[in-house]
Design a protein around this motif. Sequence first.
Motif, mmCIF file in Angstrom:
data_model
loop_
_atom_site.group_PDB
_atom_site.id
_atom_site.type_symbol
_atom_site.label_atom_id
_atom_site.label_comp_id
_atom_site.label_asym_id
_atom_site.label_seq_id
_atom_site.Cartn_x
_atom_site.Cartn_y
_atom_site.Cartn_z
ATOM 1 N N ARG A 22 0.026 27.599 30.322
ATOM 2 C CA ARG A 22 -1.133 28.474 30.146
ATOM 3 C C ARG A 22 -2.321 27.730 29.554
ATOM 4 O O ARG A 22 -3.401 28.288 29.406
ATOM 5 C CB ARG A 22 -0.775 29.670 29.256
ATOM 6 N N HIS A 23 -2.115 26.475 29.132
ATOM 7 C CA HIS A 23 -3.196 25.714 28.533
ATOM 8 C C HIS A 23 -3.634 24.583 29.450
ATOM 9 O O HIS A 23 -2.810 23.911 30.064
ATOM 10 C CB HIS A 23 -2.757 25.110 27.195
ATOM 11 N N GLY A 24 -4.922 24.377 29.486
ATOM 12 C CA GLY A 24 -5.456 23.248 30.218
ATOM 13 C C GLY A 24 -5.494 22.027 29.330
ATOM 14 O O GLY A 24 -5.051 22.059 28.189
ATOM 15 N N PRO A 25 -6.057 20.910 29.818
ATOM 16 C CA PRO A 25 -6.128 19.689 29.010
ATOM 17 C C PRO A 25 -6.935 19.929 27.737
ATOM 18 O O PRO A 25 -8.085 20.348 27.786
ATOM 19 C CB PRO A 25 -6.825 18.693 29.937
ATOM 20 N N GLY A 26 -6.329 19.696 26.611
ATOM 21 C CA GLY A 26 -7.033 19.844 25.342
ATOM 22 C C GLY A 26 -7.063 21.248 24.812
ATOM 23 O O GLY A 26 -7.450 21.471 23.674
ATOM 24 N N GLU A 27 -6.661 22.226 25.607
ATOM 25 C CA GLU A 27 -6.747 23.613 25.163
ATOM 26 C C GLU A 27 -5.624 23.918 24.177
ATOM 27 O O GLU A 27 -4.456 23.665 24.448
ATOM 28 C CB GLU A 27 -6.643 24.543 26.368
ATOM 29 N N GLY A 28 -5.985 24.488 23.041
ATOM 30 C CA GLY A 28 -4.997 24.845 22.040
ATOM 31 C C GLY A 28 -4.483 23.662 21.254
ATOM 32 O O GLY A 28 -3.509 23.778 20.529
ATOM 33 N N THR A 29 -5.115 22.496 21.390
ATOM 34 C CA THR A 29 -4.674 21.317 20.666
ATOM 35 C C THR A 29 -5.658 20.985 19.561
ATOM 36 O O THR A 29 -6.688 21.634 19.396
ATOM 37 C CB THR A 29 -4.525 20.118 21.612
ATOM 38 N N ILE A 30 -5.345 19.930 18.820
ATOM 39 C CA ILE A 30 -6.136 19.544 17.657
ATOM 40 C C ILE A 30 -6.576 18.100 17.833
ATOM 41 O O ILE A 30 -5.808 17.254 18.300
ATOM 42 C CB ILE A 30 -5.293 19.700 16.375
ATOM 43 N N PHE A 31 -7.802 17.820 17.448
ATOM 44 C CA PHE A 31 -8.329 16.462 17.495
ATOM 45 C C PHE A 31 -8.655 16.029 16.071
ATOM 46 O O PHE A 31 -9.352 16.743 15.341
ATOM 47 C CB PHE A 31 -9.586 16.396 18.369
ATOM 48 N N VAL A 32 -8.157 14.855 15.696
ATOM 49 C CA VAL A 32 -8.368 14.336 14.348
ATOM 50 C C VAL A 32 -8.948 12.933 14.457
ATOM 51 O O VAL A 32 -8.486 12.117 15.266
ATOM 52 C CB VAL A 32 -7.050 14.293 13.546
#
Length: 341
Positions: free
Chosen positions: A69-79
């Motif tokens: 259900r998520h695309g690239p980067g969707e629902g993720t975290i960038f640090v």
Amino acid sequence: MNKLKYFCLGGACIVSLVTSWAMVHYGPQSAILFAGIFGLGSTALPSVLSRMKYYVTRIYSRYLSSGPRHGPGEGTIFVSTSPVEDAFEYLEAAYTAIDRDDTYESVTREEFSEGPGLSVIYAGFHNSFVRVSNTGMVVVTGASERSIDVVDTLRGIKDIRFEQTNRSPFVGYTPIRGAARVFLSVFVAIALMSSIVMIGGGAYPNDAYNPAERTVLMGIDAHGDLNPRVSATDTTLTRVAFLVSIVEEESTEIGWAQNKTTEIERHSQQALAVSQEARELLGSVASSDPTTAQREQIKSLRVQLTSAEAAVVTAVDEKTRSENVTSTTTIDETTRELAEE
């Protein structure tokens, strides 16, 4: 302040001290050790549940971020891979850069629980968040693939690199709150009290005592050890006085209306066992060169004990004569021994 945390720490200290003292005073016993472990385990429960919640949340977030259900980067975290020296200065620079970019609808300064940050809005209701951790790492979060656009914009500020992750620096072991904390507080309090009672059971395993009486006897011993103004003889006499009160209580319990033959046997035998222990203690104190005041107390306790024994015999006799209770050989032998004491 997390009151539950400090309550558990205090409870753990108390249980540890009581267990250690009991192991020294009464000798190493598995029952005392088990009771101490039980008490310590109960105080660790809130911390264990907090960590379980953290790991479940972490695993669930990984599942969501890797799902279809998520695309690239969707629902993720960038640090960011390196920290910024001045968080406020960086956020102001990020605000200016994002505000000038037509990709986004708007950007606003926000105050998060972790500190100041930015809320980046696009497509009317989708947004991403820019924050700086207490270690200086820039963190971008959001439930949309457009978070990558925010990261691309931020890369142009001071040439900071970002890496994608599933673990937020802001997610940690959060304390239990709300109704769950109230429930845990009650549970831990009950478990701690049960642990102390269980230690008393290990100290005084005699079946003639109930849990409350065992705990009181242990408390008398502890008071004698911890109070330098109380001698060992005084502690013994205090214990005898309490044993006398137990015998007196047995005479009352024998007269309860619901008691049948089995209950009469049990109460009379318990009274005899406690009475015999009280007399043994009085004998040991009398032979240990007591003071004049202690001799008077010994005489008084012997009179009280004899009276309590007579009350038990009378209660048994009245119960077996006036109600549908059959006198047994055990009851007869027990009352005879009490009368001869």
